[in-house]
Design an enzyme around this catalytic site. Structure first.
Site, PDB file in Angstrom:
ATOM      1  N   ASN A  47       1.055  -1.345   0.000  1.00 54.82           N
ATOM      2  CA  ASN A  47      -0.024  -0.040  -0.087  1.00 54.82           C
ATOM      3  C   ASN A  47       0.949   1.297  -0.011  1.00 54.82           C
ATOM      4  OD1 ASN A  47      -2.615  -1.242   0.298  1.00 54.82           O
ATOM      5  ND2 ASN A  47      -1.887  -1.843   2.340  1.00 54.82           N
ATOM      6  N   HIS A 133     -14.293  -2.343   5.257  1.00 56.17           N
ATOM      7  CA  HIS A 133     -13.114  -3.042   5.813  1.00 56.17           C
ATOM      8  C   HIS A 133     -13.413  -3.644   7.115  1.00 56.17           C
ATOM      9  CE1 HIS A 133      -9.150  -3.284   7.809  1.00 56.17           C
ATOM     10  NE2 HIS A 133      -8.689  -3.381   6.421  1.00 56.17           N
ATOM     11  N   GLU A 177     -15.914   3.462   3.251  1.00 56.10           N
ATOM     12  CA  GLU A 177     -14.507   3.766   2.674  1.00 56.10           C
ATOM     13  C   GLU A 177     -14.889   4.770   1.517  1.00 56.10           C
ATOM     14  OE1 GLU A 177     -12.137   0.155   1.895  1.00 56.10           O
ATOM     15  OE2 GLU A 177     -13.318  -0.948   3.534  1.00 56.10           O
ATOM     16  N   SER A 181     -10.730  -0.890  -0.322  1.00 54.31           N
ATOM     17  CA  SER A 181      -9.708  -1.244  -0.169  1.00 54.31           C
ATOM     18  C   SER A 181      -9.183  -2.411  -1.253  1.00 54.31           C
ATOM     19  CB  SER A 181      -9.185  -1.933   1.035  1.00 54.31           C
ATOM     20  OG  SER A 181     -10.053  -2.946   1.582  1.00 54.31           O
ATOM     21  N   ASP A 206     -13.773   6.367   5.698  1.00 56.74           N
ATOM     22  CA  ASP A 206     -12.496   5.910   5.817  1.00 56.74           C
ATOM     23  C   ASP A 206     -11.655   6.059   4.557  1.00 56.74           C
ATOM     24  OD1 ASP A 206     -10.216   4.449   6.104  1.00 56.74           O
ATOM     25  OD2 ASP A 206     -11.457   2.702   6.644  1.00 56.74           O
ATOM     26  N   HIS A 209      -7.285   4.494   1.673  1.00 54.60           N
ATOM     27  CA  HIS A 209      -6.570   4.233   0.430  1.00 54.60           C
ATOM     28  C   HIS A 209      -6.565   5.553  -0.513  1.00 54.60           C
ATOM     29  CE1 HIS A 209      -5.777   0.184   1.214  1.00 54.60           C
ATOM     30  NE2 HIS A 209      -6.789   0.067   1.808  1.00 54.60           N
ATOM     31  N   LYS A 238      -0.126   3.641   4.655  1.00 55.08           N
ATOM     32  CA  LYS A 238      -0.402   3.418   3.256  1.00 55.08           C
ATOM     33  C   LYS A 238       0.360   4.476   2.502  1.00 55.08           C
ATOM     34  CE  LYS A 238      -3.959   0.251   4.513  1.00 55.08           C
ATOM     35  NZ  LYS A 238      -5.046  -0.106   5.017  1.00 55.08           N
TER      36      LYS A 238
HETATM   37  C1  PLP Z   1      -5.505  -0.801   5.988  1.00 58.93           C
HETATM   38  C2  PLP Z   1      -6.872  -0.148   6.095  1.00 58.93           C
HETATM   39  C3  PLP Z   1      -7.191   0.076   7.744  1.00 58.93           C
HETATM   40  C4  PLP Z   1      -6.440  -0.369   8.910  1.00 58.93           C
HETATM   41  O1  PLP Z   1      -5.451   0.534   8.992  1.00 58.93           O
HETATM   42  P1  PLP Z   1      -4.048   0.115   9.451  1.00 58.93           P
HETATM   43  O2  PLP Z   1      -3.305   1.082  10.168  1.00 58.93           O
HETATM   44  O3  PLP Z   1      -3.506  -1.055   8.662  1.00 58.93           O
HETATM   45  O4  PLP Z   1      -4.369  -0.592  10.842  1.00 58.93           O
HETATM   46  C5  PLP Z   1      -8.511   0.634   7.882  1.00 58.93           C
HETATM   47  N1  PLP Z   1      -9.388   0.636   6.859  1.00 58.93           N
HETATM   48  C6  PLP Z   1      -9.166   0.509   5.691  1.00 58.93           C
HETATM   49  C7  PLP Z   1      -9.944   0.807   4.542  1.00 58.93           C
HETATM   50  C8  PLP Z   1      -7.878  -0.374   5.376  1.00 58.93           C
HETATM   51  O5  PLP Z   1      -7.588  -0.665   4.007  1.00 58.93           O
END
Ligand code: PLP
Length: 388
Positions: A47, A133, A177, A181, A206, A209, A238
């Site tokens: 990522n 997620h 999101e 993801s 969220d 990404h 990421k």
């Molecule tokens: C990776 C991810 C998370 C978690 O984040 P981390 O910092 O890796 O724990 C939360 N939401 C989404 C959509 C993700 O892809």
């Protein structure tokens, strides 16, 4: 049966279903080309979209903090763990996403479970995209709210659920999101904002990404689409190339999360060096228009040319390119074949994605060269020919 027999039973079921996970080991830094299980490969499954994970300015900022402060934060944020660098990073991240206040978490998983649980409760309703997620889903579970799952990116279905299920006078959230993801597609944020307003819901987005990749100066999809979520969640592991996460929103919302999120309260504060790294990363991300353009250009080319090679790549406009294979075993075989050919593209299987949609999730980086992309495509071509 002994306890260990139950464990071995469970493991055997994983193996039989083709779902046993055995991560490969990377030696050396996370770059565009990495050493994985002793082999050199173009990395196409991280990522690390902007290629910042091994950026010297971030490492230097973390090192300075380490030198002055050591590693540990010594306690949770509410006891003695709040350090000035946490405050400075929070102010910087709030400014980055143009929200009044931000709160740092150790991981995105903790941010999502904590924030959703903190701002809802058993009396609340949550309207949630079906492909959200796992950390958002777990936040819903922890909240014990009534959860209504709407079809992926389907505001028509969401509206139906809101009309039928929304109970006046109780708190409600729409939860999504922005860039999904595993599919890399975009939430219809403008329509979600309208529905949230019409039905008196909060909108929680969220941006894991999208942050750093989309929007003006990498501020995310909400900024690109010109909407303001009631709560924005960003991860730093990421595109930011570091670790940790933050939630950002109005002062009162963030204060409630600070006071109610169990993953925040009952957890040691992130290392001050993480806060220092996040600060350095924010400065880099803000000025990374060239990197954003490069990663999007590589994405567009890979999507087009993989399709020309007869791979089934889902539509999209982000650096997340799902190459759908279907069965978990076939996915892992293709992944292994690609590694032999010098490309690291790990397979993604249930429960991370729905059954029958196991895939390679291809993600280029801004630090890949055109020659890396050429070589990756040649490997995909060779793998395709071997399969015939
Ligand atoms: C990776 C991810 C998370 C978690 O984040 P981390 O910092 O890796 O724990 C939360 N939401 C989404 C959509 C993700 O892809």
């Amino acid at each position: 049966m002994r306890f260990l027999d139950h464990i071995q039973d469970s493991l055997a079921r994983h193996v039989a279903a083709g779902l046993l996970r055995r991560p490969r080991t990377v030696t050396g830094p996370q770059g565009p080309v990495i050493t994985v299980d002793g082999r050199t490969a173009i990395c196409l499954c991280s990522n690390n979209y902007l290629g910042l994970a091994d950026h010297p300015a971030i490492a230097a900022a973390a090192q300075v903090a380490l030198g002055h402060l050591g590693y540990g934060a010594a306690a949770s944020r509410h006891i003695s763990g709040t350090m000035d660098l946490h405050r400075v990073a929070e102010a910087r991240l709030a400014r980055f996403v143009q929200q009044p206040r931000a709160l740092l978490f150790s991981t995105g998983y903790a941010a999502n479970t904590g924030a959703v649980q903190a701002i809802t409760g058993p009396d609340a309703q949550i309207f949630s995209d079906e492909l959200n997620h796992a950390s958002l889903i777990d936040g819903c579970r922890l909240s014990r709210a009534q959860v209504h799952v709407y079809r992926h990116r389907d505001p028509g279905h969401l509206e139906q659920l809101l009309v039928r299920q929304r109970r006046a006078g109780v708190p409600a959230l729409i939860l999504t999101e922005s860039v999904f993801s595993m599919d890399g597609d975009l939430a219809p944020l403008v329509v979600l904002r309208q529905l949230a307003d019409r039905f008196g819901c909060g909108l929680v987005v969220d941006e894991a990404h999208a942050l750093g990749v989309l929007g003006p100066s990498g501020r995310g999809l909400a900024a690109r689409d010109g909407i303001i979520p009631d709560l924005l969640i960003g991860t730093l592991g990421k595109a930011f190339g570091t670790a940790g996460a933050f939630v950002a929103g109005p002062d009162d919302t963030v204060r409630l999360i600070e006071n109610r999120a169990r993953s925040y309260i009952f957890s040691t504060a992130p290392s001050p060096s993480l806060a220092a790294a996040a600060l350095a990363a924010a400065d880099l991300v803000e000025h990374a228009d060239d990197r954003r353009a490069t990663v999007l250009r590589h994405s567009e080319r890979l999507r087009r040319e993989l399709r020309a090679l007869d791979y089934r790549v889902l539509d999209g406009e982000t650096p997340v390119l799902p190459v759908i294979i279907g069965a978990p075993d076939a996915t892992m075989i293709l992944s292994a074949r690609l590694l032999d050919l010098g490309v690291f593209a790990h397979g993604i299987r249930p429960p991370t994605v729905p059954a029958g949609t196991s895939r390679l999730r291809i993600t280029p980086m801004a630090t890949h060269s055109d020659e890396h992309v050429d070589a990756a495509l040649a490997a995909f071509r060779a793998a395709r020919e071997q399969a015939r």
